[in-house]
Design a protein around this motif. Structure first.
Motif, short mmCIF file in Angstrom:
data_model
loop_
_atom_site.label_atom_id
_atom_site.label_comp_id
_atom_site.label_asym_id
_atom_site.label_seq_id
_atom_site.Cartn_x
_atom_site.Cartn_y
_atom_site.Cartn_z
N MET A 88 14.18 -16.56 49.27
CA MET A 88 14.33 -16.48 50.73
C MET A 88 13.81 -15.11 51.15
N PRO A 89 13.17 -15.04 52.31
CA PRO A 89 12.81 -13.72 52.84
C PRO A 89 14.08 -12.89 53.05
N LEU A 90 13.98 -11.60 52.81
CA LEU A 90 15.11 -10.69 53.01
C LEU A 90 15.23 -10.42 54.51
N LEU A 91 16.20 -11.07 55.13
CA LEU A 91 16.39 -10.99 56.58
C LEU A 91 17.87 -10.81 56.89
N PRO A 92 18.17 -10.37 58.12
CA PRO A 92 19.59 -10.26 58.52
C PRO A 92 20.28 -11.61 58.40
N GLU A 93 21.58 -11.55 58.16
CA GLU A 93 22.36 -12.77 58.00
C GLU A 93 22.62 -13.45 59.34
N GLU A 94 23.08 -14.69 59.30
CA GLU A 94 23.25 -15.50 60.51
C GLU A 94 24.30 -14.96 61.47
N GLU A 95 25.12 -14.02 61.04
CA GLU A 95 26.11 -13.42 61.94
C GLU A 95 25.46 -12.48 62.95
N GLU A 96 24.25 -12.00 62.63
CA GLU A 96 23.52 -11.10 63.53
C GLU A 96 23.02 -11.88 64.73
N PRO A 97 22.84 -11.21 65.88
CA PRO A 97 22.31 -11.91 67.06
C PRO A 97 20.95 -12.55 66.75
N LEU A 98 20.72 -13.72 67.34
CA LEU A 98 19.49 -14.46 67.08
C LEU A 98 18.25 -13.64 67.42
N CYS A 99 18.28 -12.91 68.52
CA CYS A 99 17.10 -12.12 68.89
C CYS A 99 16.76 -11.10 67.81
N ASP A 100 17.76 -10.50 67.16
CA ASP A 100 17.51 -9.54 66.08
C ASP A 100 16.92 -10.25 64.86
N VAL A 102 15.15 -13.06 64.91
CA VAL A 102 13.79 -13.48 65.25
C VAL A 102 12.83 -12.29 65.14
N GLU A 103 13.26 -11.14 65.65
CA GLU A 103 12.42 -9.94 65.55
C GLU A 103 12.19 -9.56 64.09
N ALA A 104 13.24 -9.63 63.28
CA ALA A 104 13.11 -9.30 61.85
C ALA A 104 12.17 -10.29 61.16
N LEU A 105 12.26 -11.56 61.49
CA LEU A 105 11.38 -12.56 60.89
C LEU A 105 9.92 -12.28 61.27
N SER A 106 9.69 -11.92 62.51
CA SER A 106 8.33 -11.59 62.96
C SER A 106 7.79 -10.38 62.17
N LEU A 107 8.61 -9.35 62.01
CA LEU A 107 8.20 -8.17 61.22
C LEU A 107 7.93 -8.55 59.77
N TRP A 108 8.78 -9.40 59.21
CA TRP A 108 8.61 -9.82 57.82
C TRP A 108 7.28 -10.54 57.66
N VAL A 109 6.98 -11.46 58.58
CA VAL A 109 5.74 -12.24 58.49
C VAL A 109 4.52 -11.33 58.66
N GLN A 110 4.57 -10.41 59.61
CA GLN A 110 3.45 -9.48 59.79
C GLN A 110 3.18 -8.70 58.50
N SER A 111 4.24 -8.22 57.89
CA SER A 111 4.11 -7.44 56.65
C SER A 111 3.64 -8.33 55.50
N PHE A 112 4.13 -9.55 55.44
CA PHE A 112 3.69 -10.50 54.42
C PHE A 112 2.18 -10.70 54.52
N ASP A 146 12.23 -12.43 73.18
CA ASP A 146 13.21 -12.74 74.20
C ASP A 146 13.72 -14.17 73.98
N VAL A 147 14.78 -14.30 73.19
CA VAL A 147 15.28 -15.60 72.75
C VAL A 147 16.65 -15.86 73.35
N VAL A 148 16.86 -17.08 73.79
CA VAL A 148 18.17 -17.49 74.27
C VAL A 148 19.01 -17.83 73.05
N ASP A 149 20.22 -17.30 72.99
CA ASP A 149 21.08 -17.52 71.83
C ASP A 149 21.88 -18.81 72.05
N ASP A 150 21.23 -19.96 71.77
CA ASP A 150 21.89 -21.25 71.91
C ASP A 150 21.59 -22.10 70.67
#
Length: 191
Positions: A88-100, A102-112, A146-150
């Motif tokens: 699994m990509p090393l990313l924040p856990e699901e307890e973190e806000p969704l927007c954080d 999503v931002e981390a996933l975007s950074l991970w993919v850019q770096s990948f 800018d993600v809605v947390d739903d």
């Protein structure tokens, strides 16, 4: 028992901050996975030079940070190489806000993608499937922060994360570990 991602991220973030390196742990891991998936030479320390180029403009890492990076490399390589280890990509856990997340996933993919491109400059000669996956990853890297947390957004995030995870594995299987030389050698091992 595996170390939770949050502990790995916190430990790596502390070491990066102590070394005054302006990278986020997800960027380090993304670049590392990109290098591995691209077929970086895995001999003792050969993979470290391109990673340090991406992380710290080629400047050596402090000992504590280098040890953490080496441990992360060994763990990541094992997880990518053996499907049952659950990469699994090393990313924040699901307890973190969704927007954080999503931002981390975007950074991970850019770096990948950056790590992959360094090791595989001829990506346009990869299989059609991999070229399509890389194009899709480039789109993921540009995802809106800018993600809605739903529930609908959470479901979409989980689906994108699974796509990214499988894309990294697919690239690793395409380019695989290489036994030296510059030619792309497909990994035909069945696991």
């Amino acid at each position: 028992m595996a170390t939770p991602p949050s502990l790995k991220i916190e430990k790596l973030l502390g070491a990066l901050e102590a070394a005054e390196i302006g990278q986020h742990p997800v960027e380090v891991h993304g670049a590392m996975v990109g290098l591995i998936a691209g077929g970086v030479e895995q001999g003792r320390g050969a993979w470290l030079k391109p990673l340090v180029e991406l992380m710290n403009d080629g400047q050596s890492l402090p000992q504590e940070l280098q040890v953490l990076v080496e441990e992360l490399f060994v763990d990541t390589l094992a997880r990518l190489g053996e499907i049952e280890f659950g990469f699994m990509p090393l990313l924040p856990e699901e307890e973190e806000p969704l927007c954080d997340r999503v931002e981390a996933l975007s950074l991970w993919v850019q770096s990948f993608l950056a790590g992959l491109a360094i090791i595989q400059p001829g990506l346009n000669q990869a299989s059609e499937d991999v070229r399509e996956v890389i194009a899709d990853l480039a789109a993921v890297a540009q995802v809106e922060i800018d993600v809605v947390d739903d529930e609908e957004s959470e479901t979409a995030y989980v689906e994108i994360l699974e796509f990214v995870r499988m894309a990294a594995i697919h690239c690793y299987q395409e380019f695989g570990p290489q036994d030296g030389g510059g030619a792309v050698q497909p990994n035909n091992n069945l696991h």
